[in-house]
Design an enzyme around this catalytic site. Structure first.
Site, PDB file in Angstrom:
ATOM      1  N   GLY A   1     -14.138  10.996 -26.783  1.00  0.00           N
ATOM      2  CA  GLY A   1     -13.381   9.810 -26.685  1.00  0.00           C
ATOM      3  C   GLY A   1     -12.533  10.162 -25.251  1.00  0.00           C
TER       4      GLY A   1
ATOM      5  CG  HIS B   1     -23.826  18.300 -22.854  1.00  0.00           C
ATOM      6  ND1 HIS B   1     -24.076  18.745 -24.148  1.00  0.00           N
ATOM      7  CD2 HIS B   1     -23.286  17.127 -22.967  1.00  0.00           C
ATOM      8  CE1 HIS B   1     -23.807  17.827 -24.780  1.00  0.00           C
ATOM      9  NE2 HIS B   1     -23.016  16.923 -24.467  1.00  0.00           N
TER      10      HIS B   1
ATOM     11  CG  ASP C   1     -26.546  15.365 -24.284  1.00  0.00           C
ATOM     12  OD1 ASP C   1     -26.857  14.858 -25.390  1.00  0.00           O
ATOM     13  OD2 ASP C   1     -25.399  14.941 -23.860  1.00  0.00           O
TER      14      ASP C   1
ATOM     15  CB  SER D   1     -19.296  13.104 -33.766  1.00  0.00           C
ATOM     16  OG  SER D   1     -18.365  13.855 -32.978  1.00  0.00           O
TER      17      SER D   1
HETATM   18  C1  SAM Z   1     -19.694  13.948 -25.266  1.00  0.00           C
HETATM   19  S1  SAM Z   1     -18.187  14.329 -25.733  1.00  0.00           S
HETATM   20  C2  SAM Z   1     -18.299  14.809 -27.338  1.00  0.00           C
HETATM   21  C3  SAM Z   1     -18.780  13.315 -28.198  1.00  0.00           C
HETATM   22  C4  SAM Z   1     -18.385  13.649 -29.500  1.00  0.00           C
HETATM   23  N1  SAM Z   1     -19.201  15.029 -30.289  1.00  0.00           N
HETATM   24  C5  SAM Z   1     -19.174  12.456 -30.414  1.00  0.00           C
HETATM   25  O1  SAM Z   1     -20.523  12.642 -30.703  1.00  0.00           O
HETATM   26  O2  SAM Z   1     -18.644  11.313 -30.675  1.00  0.00           O
HETATM   27  C6  SAM Z   1     -17.919  15.952 -25.177  1.00  0.00           C
HETATM   28  C7  SAM Z   1     -16.532  16.420 -25.295  1.00  0.00           C
HETATM   29  O3  SAM Z   1     -16.653  17.869 -24.843  1.00  0.00           O
HETATM   30  C8  SAM Z   1     -15.447  18.236 -24.318  1.00  0.00           C
HETATM   31  N2  SAM Z   1     -15.787  19.356 -23.441  1.00  0.00           N
HETATM   32  C9  SAM Z   1     -15.781  19.497 -22.122  1.00  0.00           C
HETATM   33  N3  SAM Z   1     -16.020  20.552 -21.468  1.00  0.00           N
HETATM   34  C10 SAM Z   1     -15.426  21.631 -22.639  1.00  0.00           C
HETATM   35  C11 SAM Z   1     -15.435  22.881 -22.816  1.00  0.00           C
HETATM   36  N4  SAM Z   1     -15.615  23.798 -21.799  1.00  0.00           N
HETATM   37  N5  SAM Z   1     -15.217  23.363 -24.064  1.00  0.00           N
HETATM   38  C12 SAM Z   1     -14.843  22.582 -25.068  1.00  0.00           C
HETATM   39  N6  SAM Z   1     -15.068  21.051 -24.974  1.00  0.00           N
HETATM   40  C13 SAM Z   1     -15.365  20.763 -23.827  1.00  0.00           C
HETATM   41  C14 SAM Z   1     -14.970  17.068 -23.658  1.00  0.00           C
HETATM   42  O4  SAM Z   1     -13.567  17.002 -23.302  1.00  0.00           O
HETATM   43  C15 SAM Z   1     -15.550  15.794 -24.397  1.00  0.00           C
HETATM   44  O5  SAM Z   1     -14.500  15.430 -25.288  1.00  0.00           O
END
Ligand code: SAM
Length: 381
Positions: free
Chosen positions: A205, A275, A301, A215
């Site tokens: 989001g 990722h 991913d 999700s």
């Molecule tokens: C692709 S989105 C997740 C989408 C969600 N799981 C869905 O399917 O609706 C990726 C999320 O990972 C979080 N994120 C990025 N780096 C991170 C980290 N080092 N530790 C935890 N969360 C992280 C971002 O803030 C973002 O909200």
């Protein structure tokens, strides 16, 4: 949701598959007021989205021994709102006992279907329409909206498709960026009626997209008996009757270990966070030990293994997620090769790869061929 709410949810989920006596014992422990509050919160959350052009209220009366609780579910142009108490000018009343509501919301499919309730149009004893009353037509018949509202409420016993949930809650796991949900449904389907504990890294989001926690909401509805935990590096405001979120970095093993010690072990862990390859590997090392025997660890991913911006390499070699997963393929055969094995490798029995996503089954891998195979030098020990 608050930890107090979780304190009521967990025992109710646990007894929903059991006997009436189990439900009575759990509610005596929790207290009727807290159990009712928890059940109404869950019901409002799970109710199908429905807007009606004109406001229509359903009155629910929940019975427990010689006590009862009233709740109003009011459907209007902006959707549904639920409030404690008897709603004004209700069009119908649904009566249900607490045992049946526990089963309707938290029971496995056969018990959800066995739940019973009463339904009365209100007023209960209307004047009979006079001879010259207007004939009922689709435009003035009050019954269809009552039926739609009742179905929004009682349809919670039916299992929605994962794709519908992804679209409804705006998860990118289906229909836009990715096409992961059929793989998820294949692997998670057998657990749909189980009280799973699921942890997802990456809540998602962006800004005020309205899709924060897409999700997490999807999983909460997919697993009606599940508890869903989400982790994100940025502050997220996601509310759901069986969702809890935590702020933290997936690249911080101490944070993950603390979280898992308090809320694990998990049946399912999903990595849909940064990722970045180093982050994915850190999280895997920290959390895989906290996956329950027979559980699944999912990494989304995988293409980032080939993207240098994410710490990948053009051919995917080096310290990448894909390289790590390839070593796990070797590890599957640890009884038959001389490469040695790690604790993780001795606890993986299945690896499933699809476009950009992998599912790893945690289970003791002690399968070994018969001793006579050694004759062929296959097991030289
Ligand atoms: C692709 S989105 C997740 C989408 C969600 N799981 C869905 O399917 O609706 C990726 C999320 O990972 C979080 N994120 C990025 N780096 C991170 C980290 N080092 N530790 C935890 N969360 C992280 C971002 O803030 C973002 O909200």
């Amino acid at each position: 949701m608050s930890s107090e709410h979780f304190k009521a949810v967990e025992p109710l989920v646990a007894v929903a598959a059991g006997s009436e006596a189990d439900v009575f014992a759990a509610v005596d422990q929790i207290g009727f007021a807290d159990a009712a509050a928890c059940l109404f919160t869950e019901w409002a959350d799970r109710c199908a989205p429905l807007s009606l052009p004109e406001e229509l209220a359903l009155h629910v009366r929940l019975d427990w021994r010689d006590e009862s609780r009233d709740h109003g579910f009011v459907f209007g142009p902006a959707g549904m709102t639920a409030t404690p108490g008897v709603p004004a000018a209700a069009a119908a009343r649904v009566g249900i006992s607490l045992v049946h509501l526990v089963r309707l919301l938290f029971g496995p499919a056969h018990l959800r279907e066995s739940a019973r309730w009463t339904h009365r149009m209100l007023p209960e004893n209307p004047e009979l329409p006079g001879r010259d009353a207007p004939r009922l037509t689709p435009d003035n018949d009050p019954r269809p909206p009552i039926g739609r509202a009742t179905q929004a409420l009682l349809g919670v016993r039916q299992a929605p498709a994962l794709e519908d949930l992804a679209v409804r809650f705006g998860s990118d796991k289906w229909g836009s960026a990715h096409w992961y949900t059929p793989h998820y449904a294949r692997h998670f389907g057998p657990w749909r009626d189980e009280p799973v504990r699921l942890l997802e890294i990456g809540i998602g989001g962006f800004g005020d997209s309205g899709y924060e926690g897409g999700s997490l909401h999807m999983w909460q509805h997919y697993f009606p008996r599940g508890l869903v935990f989400g982790v994100d590096i940025t502050e997220k405001k996601v509310t759901g009757s069986r969702i809890r979120t935590f702020r933290g970095d997936q690249n911080d093993p101490e944070f993950l270990a603390r979280l898992a010690a308090e809320h694990g072990p998990f049946d399912i862990v999903i990595d849909d966070g940064s990722h970045r390859n180093d982050h994915v590997l850190t999280s895997f090392d920290a959390l895989f030990p906290h996956v329950r025997d027979g559980g699944l660890y999912v990494i989304e991913d995988l293409q980032s293994s080939y993207w240098t911006r994410f710490g990948g390499t053009p051919d995917g070699t080096g310290a990448t997620t894909v390289s790590k997963l390839k070593t796990l393929i070797d590890g599957l055969h640890h009884q038959e090769h001389r490469l040695g094995s790690t604790a993780v490798e001795r606890n993986v029995t299945e690896l499933h790869f699809y476009h950009n996503i992998a599912f790893i089954r945690k289970e003791v891998n002690d399968e070994c061929g018969p001793a006579w195979l050694r004759r062929f030098g296959i097991d030289p020990r």
